[in-house]
Write a protein that holds these residues in place. Structure first.
Motif, PDB file in Angstrom:
ATOM      1  N   GLN A 139      -6.460  -6.409   3.420  1.00 52.17           N
ATOM      2  CA  GLN A 139      -7.436  -5.359   2.978  1.00 52.17           C
ATOM      3  C   GLN A 139      -8.911  -5.944   3.447  1.00 52.17           C
ATOM      4  O   GLN A 139      -9.342  -7.033   3.360  1.00 52.17           O
ATOM      5  CB  GLN A 139      -7.324  -5.616   1.380  1.00 52.17           C
ATOM      6  N   GLU A 140      -9.871  -5.041   3.404  1.00 52.89           N
ATOM      7  CA  GLU A 140     -11.049  -5.005   3.702  1.00 52.89           C
ATOM      8  C   GLU A 140     -12.063  -3.916   2.985  1.00 52.89           C
ATOM      9  O   GLU A 140     -11.499  -2.872   2.756  1.00 52.89           O
ATOM     10  CB  GLU A 140     -11.320  -5.117   5.234  1.00 52.89           C
ATOM     11  N   GLN A 141     -13.223  -4.096   3.066  1.00 56.39           N
ATOM     12  CA  GLN A 141     -14.287  -3.026   2.325  1.00 56.39           C
ATOM     13  C   GLN A 141     -14.523  -2.328   3.567  1.00 56.39           C
ATOM     14  O   GLN A 141     -14.971  -2.618   4.708  1.00 56.39           O
ATOM     15  CB  GLN A 141     -15.366  -3.815   1.654  1.00 56.39           C
ATOM     16  N   GLN A 154      -6.602  -0.393   3.122  1.00 57.97           N
ATOM     17  CA  GLN A 154      -5.482  -1.170   3.400  1.00 57.97           C
ATOM     18  C   GLN A 154      -4.989  -1.244   4.720  1.00 57.97           C
ATOM     19  O   GLN A 154      -4.777   0.007   5.012  1.00 57.97           O
ATOM     20  CB  GLN A 154      -4.327  -0.755   2.322  1.00 57.97           C
ATOM     21  N   ARG A 155      -5.125  -2.360   5.311  1.00 60.28           N
ATOM     22  CA  ARG A 155      -4.569  -2.328   6.810  1.00 60.28           C
ATOM     23  C   ARG A 155      -3.020  -2.455   6.729  1.00 60.28           C
ATOM     24  O   ARG A 155      -2.308  -2.936   6.021  1.00 60.28           O
ATOM     25  CB  ARG A 155      -5.252  -3.328   7.550  1.00 60.28           C
ATOM     26  N   MET A 156      -2.277  -1.735   7.894  1.00 62.55           N
ATOM     27  CA  MET A 156      -0.902  -1.867   7.661  1.00 62.55           C
ATOM     28  C   MET A 156      -0.569  -1.854   9.023  1.00 62.55           C
ATOM     29  O   MET A 156      -1.207  -1.712  10.193  1.00 62.55           O
ATOM     30  CB  MET A 156      -0.145  -0.525   7.159  1.00 62.55           C
ATOM     31  N   VAL A 157       0.833  -2.296   9.407  1.00 66.30           N
ATOM     32  CA  VAL A 157       1.183  -2.472  10.809  1.00 66.30           C
ATOM     33  C   VAL A 157       2.814  -2.210  10.693  1.00 66.30           C
ATOM     34  O   VAL A 157       3.538  -2.492   9.738  1.00 66.30           O
ATOM     35  CB  VAL A 157       1.134  -3.807  11.583  1.00 66.30           C
ATOM     36  N   LEU A 158       3.390  -1.692  12.044  1.00 67.53           N
ATOM     37  CA  LEU A 158       4.547  -1.225  12.062  1.00 67.53           C
ATOM     38  C   LEU A 158       5.037  -1.830  13.672  1.00 67.53           C
ATOM     39  O   LEU A 158       4.361  -1.615  14.356  1.00 67.53           O
ATOM     40  CB  LEU A 158       4.800   0.331  12.188  1.00 67.53           C
ATOM     41  N   THR A 159       5.875  -2.678  13.617  1.00 66.76           N
ATOM     42  CA  THR A 159       6.323  -3.307  15.038  1.00 66.76           C
ATOM     43  C   THR A 159       7.500  -2.469  15.706  1.00 66.76           C
ATOM     44  O   THR A 159       8.270  -1.588  14.740  1.00 66.76           O
ATOM     45  CB  THR A 159       6.850  -4.657  14.906  1.00 66.76           C
ATOM     46  N   GLN A 160       7.590  -2.618  16.711  1.00 66.51           N
ATOM     47  CA  GLN A 160       8.797  -1.868  17.620  1.00 66.51           C
ATOM     48  C   GLN A 160      10.292  -2.105  16.995  1.00 66.51           C
ATOM     49  O   GLN A 160      10.792  -1.281  16.773  1.00 66.51           O
ATOM     50  CB  GLN A 160       8.770  -1.826  19.179  1.00 66.51           C
TER      51      GLN A 160
END
Length: 167
Positions: A139-141, A154-160
Motif C-alpha cells: 500500500q502507498e499514499q 492498494q497495489r496488486m499483482v497477478l502472475t501467469q
C-alpha cells in the motif's frame, strides 16, 4: 497487433477520434474520475483527443469497451491493468468481463505478471481484481488528480502461474 477483441457481451477496440465526446462525458464525471490515478478533473474534449492520439501509437494495449457500437468505458495494460466505466454502466459486470479478456490477452503474449491497484475506498474495483485472482502486494499514499485528495492505493499483482492455476 490485434485491434479488437470480443467477449460474450462486449467489443474491445482501439479508441477512435469519434469516441472523444463520449469518453469526455463519462470520465469527466467526478464520480468516475475520482477513482482513477491518472485522470484530471475537469476532463475536457481536448484531453480525450490527446488520450486517443496517444493510445493510437501506444502498441495496441488500450481499448474502448463497447456494448454494440456504444462506448461504455476504457481498459488497458500499458504499465498496469487499468480500467473505468461510465457511471450509467456500473454494476453490470462489464469491468470484470473486459478485464478477464485483457488479462487473458496479456498472458497469451508471454508476460510473466500483471500489476494493478485501486484506492481502498473503491470496493467495486477491488472486487474486479480479486475475482481475477490478483493478490495484494503493498500500500502507498496516492493523490487523486481529479480531487486532489490523498488515498491509500492498494497495489496488486497477478502472475501467469496464478492465472493458469485458476483455469
Amino acid at each position: 497487433m490485434t485491434d479488437h477483441m470480443t467477449t460474450e457481451r462486449l467489443t474491445l477496440r482501439v479508441p477512435r477520434t469519434e469516441d472523444a465526446a463520449a469518453i469526455t462525458s463519462m470520465v469527466g464525471d467526478l464520480d468516475v474520475s475520482r477513482w482513477l490515478t491518472r485522470i484530471p478533473h475537469p476532463y475536457a474534449l481536448q484531453d480525450a483527443q490527446e488520450f486517443i492520439s496517444h493510445v493510437a501509437v501506444g502498441g495496441g494495449n488500450t481499448f474502448a469497451i463497447c456494448v454494440g457500437t456504444q462506448v461504455v468505458g476504457c481498459i488497458g495494460t500499458e504499465a498496469q491493468l487499468g480500467y473505468w466505466l461510465g457511471k450509467n454502466h456500473w454494476g453490470r459486470g462489464y469491468a470484470s468481463e473486459a478485464a478477464h479478456a485483457m488479462v487473458q490477452r496479456h498472458f497469451a503474449r508471454g508476460h510473466a505478471e500483471l500489476q494493478s491497484g485501486y484506492f481502498v475506498e473503491n470496493a467495486a474495483s477491488r472486487h474486479v481484481l480479486e475475482k481475477l485472482g490478483f493478490v495484494r502486494t503493498s500500500q502507498e499514499q496516492s493523490r487523486s488528480p481529479a480531487t486532489g485528495d490523498c488515498h491509500v492505493l492498494q497495489r496488486m499483482v497477478l502472475t501467469q502461474n496464478m492465472w493458469k492455476a485458476q483455469a
